[in-house]
Design a protein around this motif. Structure first.
Motif, PDB file in Angstrom:
ATOM      1  N   GLU A 168       0.834  -1.206   0.000  1.00 42.58           N
ATOM      2  CA  GLU A 168       0.000   0.000   0.000  1.00 42.58           C
ATOM      3  C   GLU A 168       0.868   1.255   0.000  1.00 42.58           C
TER       4      GLU A 168
ATOM      5  N   HIS B   5     -12.248   4.045  -5.564  1.00 37.47           N
ATOM      6  CA  HIS B   5     -11.464   4.113  -4.326  1.00 37.47           C
ATOM      7  C   HIS B   5     -10.080   4.711  -4.565  1.00 37.47           C
ATOM      8  N   LYS B   6      -9.504   4.498  -5.742  1.00 35.02           N
ATOM      9  CA  LYS B   6      -8.201   5.107  -6.029  1.00 35.02           C
ATOM     10  C   LYS B   6      -8.367   6.608  -6.296  1.00 35.02           C
TER      11      LYS B   6
ATOM     12  N   GLN C 230     -10.562   8.456  -4.745  1.00 35.02           N
ATOM     13  CA  GLN C 230     -10.690   9.020  -3.396  1.00 35.02           C
ATOM     14  C   GLN C 230      -9.323   9.145  -2.726  1.00 35.02           C
ATOM     15  N   LEU C 231      -8.481   8.124  -2.901  1.00 32.97           N
ATOM     16  CA  LEU C 231      -7.130   8.190  -2.338  1.00 32.97           C
ATOM     17  C   LEU C 231      -6.350   9.349  -2.955  1.00 32.97           C
TER      18      LEU C 231
ATOM     19  N   THR D 230      -7.607  12.615  -1.505  1.00 32.11           N
ATOM     20  CA  THR D 230      -7.144  12.745  -0.126  1.00 32.11           C
ATOM     21  C   THR D 230      -5.671  13.096  -0.075  1.00 32.11           C
TER      22      THR D 230
ATOM     23  N   LYS E  20     -11.686   9.751   8.338  1.00 32.73           N
ATOM     24  CA  LYS E  20     -11.677   8.827   7.204  1.00 32.73           C
ATOM     25  C   LYS E  20     -10.581   9.155   6.193  1.00 32.73           C
ATOM     26  N   SER E  21     -10.212  10.413   6.085  1.00 32.01           N
ATOM     27  CA  SER E  21      -9.126  10.776   5.172  1.00 32.01           C
ATOM     28  C   SER E  21      -7.810  10.181   5.649  1.00 32.01           C
TER      29      SER E  21
ATOM     30  N   ARG F 154      -7.727   6.431   4.945  1.00 33.75           N
ATOM     31  CA  ARG F 154      -7.375   6.068   3.560  1.00 33.75           C
ATOM     32  C   ARG F 154      -5.857   6.061   3.368  1.00 33.75           C
TER      33      ARG F 154
ATOM     34  N   TRP G 232      -9.624   0.206   6.495  1.00 32.79           N
ATOM     35  CA  TRP G 232     -10.889   0.095   5.776  1.00 32.79           C
ATOM     36  C   TRP G 232     -11.910   1.085   6.321  1.00 32.79           C
TER      37      TRP G 232
ATOM     38  N   PRO H  72     -17.340   3.254   2.256  1.00 30.28           N
ATOM     39  CA  PRO H  72     -17.289   4.329   1.252  1.00 30.28           C
ATOM     40  C   PRO H  72     -18.640   5.027   1.108  1.00 30.28           C
TER      41      PRO H  72
ATOM     42  N   GLU I 276     -18.416  11.879   0.034  1.00 33.84           N
ATOM     43  CA  GLU I 276     -17.434  11.970   1.113  1.00 33.84           C
ATOM     44  C   GLU I 276     -16.563  13.212   0.952  1.00 33.84           C
TER      45      GLU I 276
END
Length: 190
Positions: free
Chosen positions: A36, A89-90, A92-93, A96, A111-112, A115, A120, A123, A127
């Motif tokens: 990750e 999800h990518k 959002q990453l 962030t 939540k930021s 990530r 986890w 979602p 957001e």
């Protein structure tokens, strides 16, 4: 098999299918953590375009206006074709991470921060990027979808990860449960 969590919580039963023994299991999760971190580093080095130091004659600004680049944060852009190829999800990453890199003194929280840590979360489509300032002051509203919190002693639990200031995993999980409810906190802690 019971595994002690690194965030200082009580041992929980892990549901990871790739485990054969506790030692292998912890090694497996360490490898996932490193993978990750490598994804985030790759995103920083290869896909993000830093606009902060681009001059007025830079080719990036015409590309932004023509739609070739997508601005994901005040000083960060990504090629539009790359952005559209990423799963949600990518994206959002990237939002962030871009917000964290663009923030002057604020830290990513709740939540930021989760990530960035790879924790986890449930979602949500609407957001917002969640930040907290060490001074406790909230900046004026801007065009970016961000939520600022006033949090006591945020600087004591802030660490740097991938060039971004984030709260540590324990504070992150507790803040998710405190601010987003039991279900979201349970997902983060589990």
């Amino acid at each position: 098999m019971l595994v002690a969590r690194p965030v200082g919580l009580a041992p929980v039963r892990c549901r990871c299918p790739a485990r054969s023994s506790e030692c292998d299991h912890l090694e497996h999760h360490a490898q996932q953590f490193l993978q990750e971190a490598a994804k985030i580093k790759s995103m920083l080095n290869h896909e993000f375009i830093n606009l902060r130091y681009a001059g007025s004659t830079s080719p990036y600004y015409p590309a932004l206006y023509s739609g070739e680049l997508k601005r994901v944060a005040p000083w960060i852009a990504v090629k539009t074709t790359t952005w559209e190829s990423w799963p949600w999800h990518k994206q959002q990453l990237a939002l962030t991470l871009g917000a964290g890199l663009s923030a002057h003194r604020a830290s990513l929280v709740v939540k930021s921060a989760a990530r960035i840590w790879g924790i986890w979360v449930i979602p949500r489509r609407n957001e917002l990027i969640e930040l907290a300032s060490p001074s406790g002051s909230i900046p004026p509203h801007t065009q970016w979808p961000r939520k600022y919190y006033r949090m006591a002693r945020i600087e004591e639990t802030t660490v740097e990860r991938s060039g971004v200031r984030v709260t540590n995993p324990a504070r992150t999980c507790l803040d998710i449960a405190r601010l987003h409810g039991f279900a979201e906190g349970l997902v983060a802690v589990d």
